[in-house]
Design an enzyme around this catalytic site. Structure first.
Site, PDB file in Angstrom:
ATOM      1  N   HIS A  88       0.849  -1.278   0.274  1.00 45.70           N
ATOM      2  CA  HIS A  88       0.368  -0.181   0.294  1.00 45.70           C
ATOM      3  C   HIS A  88       0.513   1.605  -0.429  1.00 45.70           C
ATOM      4  O   HIS A  88       1.892   1.431   0.695  1.00 45.70           O
ATOM      5  CB  HIS A  88      -0.706   0.381   1.307  1.00 45.70           C
ATOM      6  CG  HIS A  88      -1.838   0.779   0.674  1.00 45.70           C
ATOM      7  ND1 HIS A  88      -1.567   2.512   1.515  1.00 45.70           N
ATOM      8  CD2 HIS A  88      -3.025   1.045   0.992  1.00 45.70           C
ATOM      9  CE1 HIS A  88      -2.854   2.991   1.139  1.00 45.70           C
ATOM     10  NE2 HIS A  88      -3.681   2.438   1.145  1.00 45.70           N
ATOM     11  N   GLU A 161      -4.177   2.440  -7.507  1.00 45.12           N
ATOM     12  CA  GLU A 161      -4.280   3.416  -6.530  1.00 45.12           C
ATOM     13  C   GLU A 161      -3.668   4.098  -6.910  1.00 45.12           C
ATOM     14  O   GLU A 161      -2.962   4.855  -6.571  1.00 45.12           O
ATOM     15  CB  GLU A 161      -4.460   2.999  -4.808  1.00 45.12           C
ATOM     16  CG  GLU A 161      -5.466   1.648  -4.572  1.00 45.12           C
ATOM     17  CD  GLU A 161      -5.356   1.374  -3.668  1.00 45.12           C
ATOM     18  OE1 GLU A 161      -6.856   2.202  -2.692  1.00 45.12           O
ATOM     19  OE2 GLU A 161      -4.519   1.672  -2.559  1.00 45.12           O
TER      20      GLU A 161
END
Ligand code: PEP
Length: 251
Positions: A88, A161
């Site tokens: 992430h 993302e």
């Protein structure tokens, strides 16, 4: 294929009681909940329809042993966890995560039978150089992060993302990605993995979009055929909005 929805709670909520309450509200079919690790056993105890995802794993190839502070994918698997977010952007930015460490984690997860949810995405500086610049950046990230699992088989979830679109709270008019460009990026990712000299062609690839997905923009992202689901951060902490998002996705 049904759209997948992953609720990334990040380092929230603080109390176990709140985590249990949220888990009960968000426990739906095709919803995967990613709570902080310390809430995992409590959340697991109340989940009946959904599945569980770790927010990170340590690249340890053992169920137990002398690995202070570590949680291996095998240990998560024993806890009933099926997925793990890896790489992430918040961990890349604040916790020293590198493409090398991510590659090891992806490899260890797959070996343990945990499905990796590999997060990739460009920063605003990279995007300022244009869409093609961002695309090259993202494909390079993927190439490095999947370096140790070339030639394998199984399922890989890639969450695109764009860093500049994360946590911008779209309901207050923040910055979100244009759905067409997000869809095109995921299409590019899939094409790259299918073609790259067949290095990853045997994997089933699921492409998610993440970055301030909310009830007011989910409709436009749903129109993109290349997007197989969503990684939802902020809105997954607001049970009412999250349930509405899932309702729209599954309607
Ligand atoms: C995330 O961090 O994975 C994410 C998608 O967060 P948000 O929805 O808050 O942008």
């Amino acid at each position: 294929m049904k759209h997948l929805v992953i609720a990334n709670w990040k380092m929230n909520p603080v109390s176990t009681e709140d985590a249990i309450r949220l888990a009960k509200e968000e426990d739906m079919r095709d919803v995967i909940i990613a709570p902080p690790s310390f809430h995992m056993p409590s959340v697991r105890a109340v989940i009946k329809r959904g599945a569980l995802c770790a927010q990170d794993i340590d690249p340890i190839d053992a169920l137990s042993g002398p690995y202070t502070g570590a949680i291996s994918p095998l240990l998560f698997k024993k806890m009933g966890v099926r997925y793990a977010i890896i790489g992430h952007s918040e961990r890349r930015a604040h916790l020293g995560e590198t493409d090398d460490s991510i590659a090891k984690k992806v490899h260890t997860a797959l070996t343990a039978g945990i499905i990796p949810v590999l997060c990739v995405g460009e920063t605003s500086e990279v995007r300022a150089g244009g869409y093609m610049n961002a695309r090259d950046f993202v494909l390079r990230q993927i190439e490095r992060d999947l370096d140790l699992v070339r030639g394998g088989v199984g399922k890989l979830i890639i969450a695109y993302e764009p860093v500049w679109a994360i946590s911008t709270n779209n309901n207050d008019g923040g910055v979100i990605d244009d759905s067409e460009s997000a869809g095109e990026m995921i299409q590019n990712i899939k094409a790259f993995l299918a073609e790259s000299m067949k290095l990853w062609a045997q994997y089933k690839i699921v492409g998610l979009y993440g970055g301030s997905v909310g009830v007011n923009n989910i409709g436009m992202f749903l129109k993109e055929r290349s997007i197989d689901g969503f990684l939802v951060g902020g809105a997954s902490l607001r049970a009412k909005e999250f349930k509405k998002i899932v309702e729209i996705i599954h309607s």
